[in-house]
Design an enzyme around this catalytic site. Sequence first.
Site, short mmCIF file in Angstrom:
data_model
loop_
_atom_site.label_atom_id
_atom_site.label_comp_id
_atom_site.label_asym_id
_atom_site.label_seq_id
_atom_site.Cartn_x
_atom_site.Cartn_y
_atom_site.Cartn_z
N CYS A 153 13.90 10.42 6.59
CA CYS A 153 13.79 10.13 7.99
C CYS A 153 15.30 9.98 8.80
O CYS A 153 15.38 10.15 9.82
CB CYS A 153 13.75 8.34 8.04
SG CYS A 153 11.77 8.12 7.37
N GLU A 157 10.28 16.32 14.74
CA GLU A 157 10.80 15.41 13.28
C GLU A 157 10.02 17.33 12.53
O GLU A 157 9.01 17.40 12.33
CB GLU A 157 10.10 14.83 12.57
CG GLU A 157 11.14 13.87 12.59
CD GLU A 157 10.73 12.51 12.15
OE1 GLU A 157 11.97 12.27 11.00
OE2 GLU A 157 9.13 12.27 12.20
N GLU A 177 10.19 0.59 10.76
CA GLU A 177 10.54 2.20 10.59
C GLU A 177 10.14 2.97 10.78
O GLU A 177 9.09 4.07 9.60
CB GLU A 177 11.84 1.30 9.06
CG GLU A 177 12.89 2.72 8.63
CD GLU A 177 12.78 3.69 8.65
OE1 GLU A 177 12.27 4.56 9.11
OE2 GLU A 177 12.82 4.29 7.31
N LYS A 183 0.58 -0.80 0.36
CA LYS A 183 0.46 -0.22 0.18
C LYS A 183 1.23 0.86 -0.27
O LYS A 183 1.77 1.56 0.79
CB LYS A 183 -0.60 0.30 1.02
CG LYS A 183 -1.73 1.44 1.39
CD LYS A 183 -2.61 1.33 2.01
CE LYS A 183 -1.38 2.67 2.70
NZ LYS A 183 -1.13 3.69 2.54
C1 SIN Z 1 14.55 6.90 4.69
O1 SIN Z 1 14.19 8.50 5.29
O2 SIN Z 1 13.89 6.35 5.70
C2 SIN Z 1 15.17 6.47 3.54
C3 SIN Z 1 16.43 7.34 3.94
C4 SIN Z 1 17.55 6.79 2.79
O3 SIN Z 1 17.45 4.99 3.40
O4 SIN Z 1 18.76 6.93 2.96
#
Ligand code: SIN
Length: 476
Positions: A284, A379, A250, A174
């Site tokens: 992230c 964040e 994650e 998804k």
């Molecule tokens: C992410 O933002 O989760 C991925 C970043 C990455 O794999 O470099």
Amino acid sequence: MDASVIAPRYLTDHWHDAESAFDVTSPSSGSVLGQAADCGEAEAKAAVDVAWRAFEHWRDVNPFERAATLRRWHGLIMANQDELGRLMALEMGKPIREGRGEAAYSAGFVEWYADEAKRIYGTWFPSHLPGKRLLAIKQPVGPAYAITPWNFPAAMLTRKAAPALAAGCPMIVKPAKQTPFTALKLAELWLEAGGPPGTLQVLTTFKPGPVTQVMMDDPRIRKVSFTGSTDIGKLLYRQAAETVKRLSLELGGHAPYLVFDDADLDRAVSQVLACKFRNAGQTCVCTNRIYVQDGIYEAFAERFAAATAALVMGDPLDDATDIGPLVDGAGLAKVVEHVDEALAKGASVATGGRATGGLFYAPTVLTDVSSDMAIMHEETFGPVAPLMRFSSEEEVIAQANDTPYGLASYLYTRDLARAIRVSEALEAGLVGVNDGVPAAPYAPFGGVKESGIGREGGPWGIEEYLEIKYVSFALG
Ligand code: SIN
């Protein structure tokens, strides 16, 4: 590109024309790119049936044959690198150079797991009893469900789907509502590579709740992999308990970057820049707070602000662009809110500090930042770099770890002993030492604390899709 070019369809064991659909809009131009299928409960239930039937076949396909299919998929993704880069630029505003890079990164996972499919080894091990032979074998966990994010629409899909498929697990994906087309393109390429119908399904939806609820309730879905916010991750964790599913999460991060007095200033500036402004800060593992030691603070701030000001903001389809738009209005509003709050509490703007129209926000460096500002805890997910001074190693480690998150952290130093000491002390799943972009398909990726559970990538990633079965033989 317009709605007549991308028509709404979704994939189970064949393509379906959608009964209802939603518009997908370019964050850069604001124009409608096309429509995506708005799948719901009925489509999700049908997809689980398809996944189960596909599992009964795919788990028994020779791993060398699974590997060959993955290899062909890798080749097709690389052959479509430009097209995938263009799709990402259109649907989420990623600068096209980065989009092409992401397409290659996504293909890298497929290539890695094509090889891993052939290395799902079992182990004979000794017994204390005579006449016994003991074996541990690895088998696929079963059908898997992946919820993939908009910020890496290609790489996060293959980071989940490639190990699943290599292990013998069909996967239902998804994708985020902002980025359905990249996912559909990857699925199209999987079928073109000879991937059997039903092994990779894509259900696009505007309201993910009903689709995800079906997946979480159905005991035939044995594994869920999610990349996204910590709040949603916690909800999925609770829901997964009902049928005791395997889970990879994650989640969010708040990555500190520690720049010590002994750093090579130019290299530190370029690494922090790459780390912070990749994908307009919507990553992230982007650094969220940059701690610079007293002795080099002024010089670093000056060079870093100058390098930031030189970044080219503009049309993501233009090869010269470094910074595209934020993905949507909510993303822009959060950036504005964090910067305004920091300024109200005494921060200064070294460069940027303003929205420039549409969903664009100028790449920004803030100085005179303090720990009580929201930007130092939450964040921001945008192109804003707050700089803070520190004096001692002990003090900065304590500040770096003072967060519920633990995904990535970074440091810059030329002192080897310090590099080892600090990288061991930082509470994070990954640490970049003099390296602002450490992620790779063959490396473990994942967080500690509230940044998640499980690891993706490398030999670790496929274990998430394998169960261990113990077989004891009494020879009689
Ligand atoms: C992410 O933002 O989760 C991925 C970043 C990455 O794999 O470099």
